[in-house]
Every structure is written in structure tokens, then in C-alpha cells.
Design a protein around this motif. Structure first.
Motif, mmCIF file in Angstrom:
data_model
loop_
_atom_site.group_PDB
_atom_site.id
_atom_site.type_symbol
_atom_site.label_atom_id
_atom_site.label_comp_id
_atom_site.label_asym_id
_atom_site.label_seq_id
_atom_site.Cartn_x
_atom_site.Cartn_y
_atom_site.Cartn_z
ATOM 1 N N MET A 1 86.257 64.755 147.482
ATOM 2 C CA MET A 1 85.021 64.353 148.133
ATOM 3 C C MET A 1 83.829 64.832 147.306
ATOM 4 S SD MET A 1 83.715 65.493 151.846
ATOM 5 C CE MET A 1 82.093 65.152 152.371
ATOM 6 N N THR A 2 82.870 63.931 147.096
ATOM 7 C CA THR A 2 81.645 64.325 146.406
ATOM 8 C C THR A 2 80.519 64.411 147.425
ATOM 9 O OG1 THR A 2 81.057 62.044 145.934
ATOM 10 C CG2 THR A 2 82.331 63.201 144.244
ATOM 11 N N TYR A 3 79.518 65.164 147.100
ATOM 12 C CA TYR A 3 78.389 65.336 148.000
ATOM 13 C C TYR A 3 77.199 64.484 147.617
ATOM 14 C CZ TYR A 3 81.221 69.126 149.629
ATOM 15 O OH TYR A 3 82.252 69.839 150.145
ATOM 16 N N TYR A 4 77.253 63.890 146.459
ATOM 17 C CA TYR A 4 76.178 63.036 145.975
ATOM 18 C C TYR A 4 76.851 61.907 145.223
ATOM 19 C CZ TYR A 4 71.596 61.859 144.031
ATOM 20 O OH TYR A 4 70.416 61.223 143.707
ATOM 21 N N GLY A 5 76.665 60.717 145.708
ATOM 22 C CA GLY A 5 77.334 59.581 145.083
ATOM 23 C C GLY A 5 76.527 58.315 145.195
ATOM 24 N N ALA A 6 77.234 57.217 145.238
ATOM 25 C CA ALA A 6 76.605 55.897 145.218
ATOM 26 C C ALA A 6 75.576 55.723 146.336
ATOM 27 C CB ALA A 6 77.676 54.814 145.297
ATOM 28 N N LYS A 7 75.911 56.148 147.545
ATOM 29 C CA LYS A 7 74.981 55.887 148.652
ATOM 30 C C LYS A 7 73.712 56.734 148.584
ATOM 31 C CE LYS A 7 76.965 58.789 152.319
ATOM 32 N NZ LYS A 7 75.944 59.387 153.093
ATOM 33 N N GLU A 8 73.744 57.837 147.845
ATOM 34 C CA GLU A 8 72.558 58.682 147.710
ATOM 35 C C GLU A 8 71.663 58.299 146.529
ATOM 36 O OE1 GLU A 8 75.512 60.771 150.108
ATOM 37 O OE2 GLU A 8 75.696 60.000 148.063
ATOM 38 N N LEU A 9 72.208 57.558 145.583
ATOM 39 C CA LEU A 9 71.458 57.242 144.368
ATOM 40 C C LEU A 9 70.171 56.462 144.631
ATOM 41 C CD1 LEU A 9 74.187 56.292 141.745
ATOM 42 C CD2 LEU A 9 72.605 58.206 141.627
ATOM 43 N N ALA A 10 70.274 55.352 145.315
ATOM 44 C CA ALA A 10 69.097 54.491 145.514
ATOM 45 C C ALA A 10 68.007 55.192 146.330
ATOM 46 C CB ALA A 10 69.491 53.164 146.150
ATOM 47 N N PRO A 11 68.328 55.811 147.484
ATOM 48 C CA PRO A 11 67.259 56.483 148.233
ATOM 49 C C PRO A 11 66.584 57.615 147.447
ATOM 50 C CG PRO A 11 69.207 56.241 149.617
ATOM 51 C CD PRO A 11 69.590 55.821 148.225
ATOM 52 N N SER A 12 67.365 58.373 146.687
ATOM 53 C CA SER A 12 66.744 59.472 145.934
ATOM 54 C C SER A 12 65.877 58.921 144.804
ATOM 55 C CB SER A 12 67.801 60.440 145.404
ATOM 56 O OG SER A 12 68.607 59.829 144.432
ATOM 57 N N PHE A 13 66.311 57.841 144.161
ATOM 58 C CA PHE A 13 65.485 57.223 143.132
ATOM 59 C C PHE A 13 64.199 56.674 143.749
ATOM 60 C CE2 PHE A 13 63.954 53.542 140.812
ATOM 61 C CZ PHE A 13 63.731 54.100 139.561
ATOM 62 N N ARG A 14 64.318 56.031 144.911
ATOM 63 C CA ARG A 14 63.119 55.479 145.580
ATOM 64 C C ARG A 14 62.117 56.580 145.924
ATOM 65 N NH1 ARG A 14 63.769 50.118 146.886
ATOM 66 N NH2 ARG A 14 65.905 49.407 147.200
ATOM 67 N N THR A 15 62.601 57.736 146.359
ATOM 68 C CA THR A 15 61.711 58.855 146.679
ATOM 69 C C THR A 15 60.932 59.294 145.443
ATOM 70 O OG1 THR A 15 63.107 59.629 148.481
ATOM 71 C CG2 THR A 15 61.632 61.253 147.502
ATOM 72 N N VAL A 16 61.642 59.428 144.342
ATOM 73 C CA VAL A 16 60.987 59.829 143.089
ATOM 74 C C VAL A 16 59.965 58.777 142.672
ATOM 75 C CG1 VAL A 16 61.378 60.248 140.616
ATOM 76 C CG2 VAL A 16 62.863 61.318 142.330
ATOM 77 N N ARG A 17 60.350 57.498 142.709
ATOM 78 C CA ARG A 17 59.429 56.436 142.297
ATOM 79 C C ARG A 17 58.217 56.371 143.230
ATOM 80 N NH1 ARG A 17 59.689 52.275 138.548
ATOM 81 N NH2 ARG A 17 60.688 54.015 137.469
ATOM 82 N N ASP A 18 58.435 56.524 144.529
ATOM 83 C CA ASP A 18 57.306 56.510 145.472
ATOM 84 C C ASP A 18 56.307 57.619 145.148
ATOM 85 O OD1 ASP A 18 58.360 54.313 146.777
ATOM 86 O OD2 ASP A 18 59.151 55.468 148.471
ATOM 87 N N ASN A 19 56.810 58.800 144.795
ATOM 88 C CA ASN A 19 55.910 59.899 144.441
ATOM 89 C C ASN A 19 55.173 59.620 143.136
ATOM 90 O OD1 ASN A 19 56.050 61.779 146.613
ATOM 91 N ND2 ASN A 19 58.138 62.235 145.991
ATOM 92 N N THR A 20 55.826 58.970 142.188
ATOM 93 C CA THR A 20 55.154 58.581 140.948
ATOM 94 C C THR A 20 54.048 57.575 141.241
ATOM 95 O OG1 THR A 20 57.169 58.981 139.665
ATOM 96 C CG2 THR A 20 55.501 57.565 138.655
ATOM 97 N N ILE A 21 54.319 56.626 142.115
ATOM 98 C CA ILE A 21 53.309 55.623 142.474
ATOM 99 C C ILE A 21 52.126 56.292 143.167
ATOM 100 C CG2 ILE A 21 52.874 53.634 143.985
ATOM 101 C CD1 ILE A 21 55.762 52.676 143.200
ATOM 102 N N LYS A 22 52.374 57.288 143.991
ATOM 103 C CA LYS A 22 51.270 58.017 144.629
ATOM 104 C C LYS A 22 50.408 58.716 143.594
ATOM 105 C CE LYS A 22 53.510 58.607 149.055
ATOM 106 N NZ LYS A 22 54.517 59.352 149.760
ATOM 107 N N ILE A 23 51.036 59.331 142.600
ATOM 108 C CA ILE A 23 50.267 59.979 141.533
ATOM 109 C C ILE A 23 49.461 58.929 140.773
ATOM 110 C CG2 ILE A 23 50.493 61.133 139.291
ATOM 111 C CD1 ILE A 23 52.811 62.754 140.559
ATOM 112 N N ALA A 24 50.086 57.798 140.461
ATOM 113 C CA ALA A 24 49.381 56.722 139.755
ATOM 114 C C ALA A 24 48.167 56.268 140.552
ATOM 115 C CB ALA A 24 50.325 55.546 139.512
ATOM 116 N N GLY A 25 48.296 56.255 141.872
ATOM 117 C CA GLY A 25 47.174 55.867 142.718
ATOM 118 C C GLY A 25 46.077 56.907 142.782
ATOM 119 N N GLU A 26 46.435 58.166 142.679
ATOM 120 C CA GLU A 26 45.446 59.255 142.767
ATOM 121 C C GLU A 26 44.579 59.382 141.520
ATOM 122 O OE1 GLU A 26 47.474 62.602 145.640
ATOM 123 O OE2 GLU A 26 47.792 62.785 143.489
ATOM 124 N N ILE A 27 45.133 59.032 140.378
ATOM 125 C CA ILE A 27 44.379 59.177 139.131
ATOM 126 C C ILE A 27 43.424 57.991 139.002
ATOM 127 C CG2 ILE A 27 44.533 59.312 136.608
ATOM 128 C CD1 ILE A 27 47.317 60.604 136.993
#
Length: 184
Positions: A1-27
Motif C-alpha cells: 500500500m502506498t500513501y501517495y499515488g495516482a489519486k493524490e497527484l492531480a489535486p496536489s498539483f492543482r494546489t501548487v498551480r493555484d498558489n502560483t496563479i495567486k502569486i502571479a496575480g499579486e505581482i
């Protein structure tokens, strides 16, 4: 059993990208040409670089579904991506590029099976390790983005902006302190 796999990849990537977009908006857009030091990318170049780098694993794992990187034209692909980074864009265009490229890569991650992610990909002679799983390679853009996002957060500080993640943490700490004081 793994604790981080296919189902966690997309949501975690989206979180990172959303935060990057927020920074892009702040500058502010007039600071998108800011270069923190000679030899560094500008804010705009860094954001576009982040946006288009997901095309590397897309090409390797989805378009070509390579089991080896021997013979892969890495420099040809990087040349095309560098041309994208050098293309002038407005702030709204860059934010839209971050959003669309992020959505496209998140969809690829969301559709990845555990079997696909477990496949091994051989690297050329002289590279270590010689073999990596697709999982390790598919998570790399998130790690890459977090690296550059940290740079952008330092740039925000240089421009007199407190990054949103710092502001949110300070708000949580203040609320916790207030709750602790009220409970005394």
C-alpha cells in the motif's frame, strides 16, 4: 500500500498551480519585467517557464509513451519551450497560460493509473539513477514549480509584497493566539 499515488497527484498539483496563479496575480504587471539579479529570469519569464515545463513529461509519457530516454531530443524540445518563454505576453495572457497548461497537466495526472505510474523509464548512459518510475517523473513538475514559486515569493518580498501564503499563516497564528487568550 502506498500513501501517495495516482489519486493524490492531480489535486496536489492543482494546489501548487493555484498558489502560483495567486502569486502571479499579486505581482503588478509593471513588475513582470523585474529581474532580481543578472542571469536570472524576469517575473514574466519565470511564470511562463513554470507554465510550459509540464509539456516535457507530457511529451515523454503521453505523446511518445517512452520507456527509454535514450535518443529523446531533449534539447530540441527545450529550444521550443525557451522560445515560448521569450515570447512577450501580458499579465492576463501569462495567468491564462498558467491556468490552461496547469489544467491540461492536472487532467493527465488525474487519468494516470497506478500501473502506468509504476512503469520504469530508462535514462541515457551516465545519468543517475539509470531508471526512474513514471510516478517520480510525473511528480517532478510539481517539485520544479515549487522551487520557482519560492523564488517568486522572494521576488515579492523584494517588491514590498507579503506573499499570500505568509499572510494566511500569520492570520491563522493570530487567530490561534486570540483563541488561546480567550480560553485563559
Amino acid at each position: 500500500m502506498t500513501y501517495y499515488g495516482a489519486k493524490e497527484l492531480a489535486p496536489s498539483f492543482r494546489t501548487v498551480r493555484d498558489n502560483t496563479i495567486k502569486i502571479a496575480g499579486e505581482i503588478p504587471e509593471d513588475k513582470y519585467s523585474f529581474r532580481p539579479a543578472e542571469g536570472c529570469r524576469t517575473v514574466a519569464e519565470t511564470l511562463v517557464h513554470i507554465a510550459v515545463m509540464t509539456r516535457v513529461p507530457e511529451q515523454i509519457h503521453v505523446v511518445e509513451h517512452r520507456s527509454t530516454l535514450v535518443g529523446f531530443d531533449f534539447f530540441g524540445l527545450m529550444g521550443k519551450l525557451q522560445a515560448e518563454v521569450s515570447t512577450p505576453r501580458t499579465k492576463p495572457q501569462i495567468i491564462e497560460l498558467l491556468r490552461t497548461e496547469g489544467d491540461k497537466y492536472a487532467a493527465i495526472l488525474a487519468g494516470a493509473s497506478e500501473a502506468f505510474l509504476a512503469e520504469q523509464v530508462e535514462y541515457p548512459e551516465g545519468m543517475e539513477p539509470r531508471v526512474k518510475s513514471r510516478f517520480e517523473m510525473m511528480i517532478a513538475p510539481k517539485e520544479h514549480e515549487m522551487h520557482h514559486r519560492a523564488q517568486l515569493m522572494v521576488v515579492e518580498r523584494m517588491l514590498g509584497i507579503t506573499p499570500h501564503l505568509t499572510r494566511h499563516m500569520e492570520e491563522r497564528v493570530a487567530a490561534m493566539r486570540a483563541a488561546a487568550q480567550a480560553g485563559r
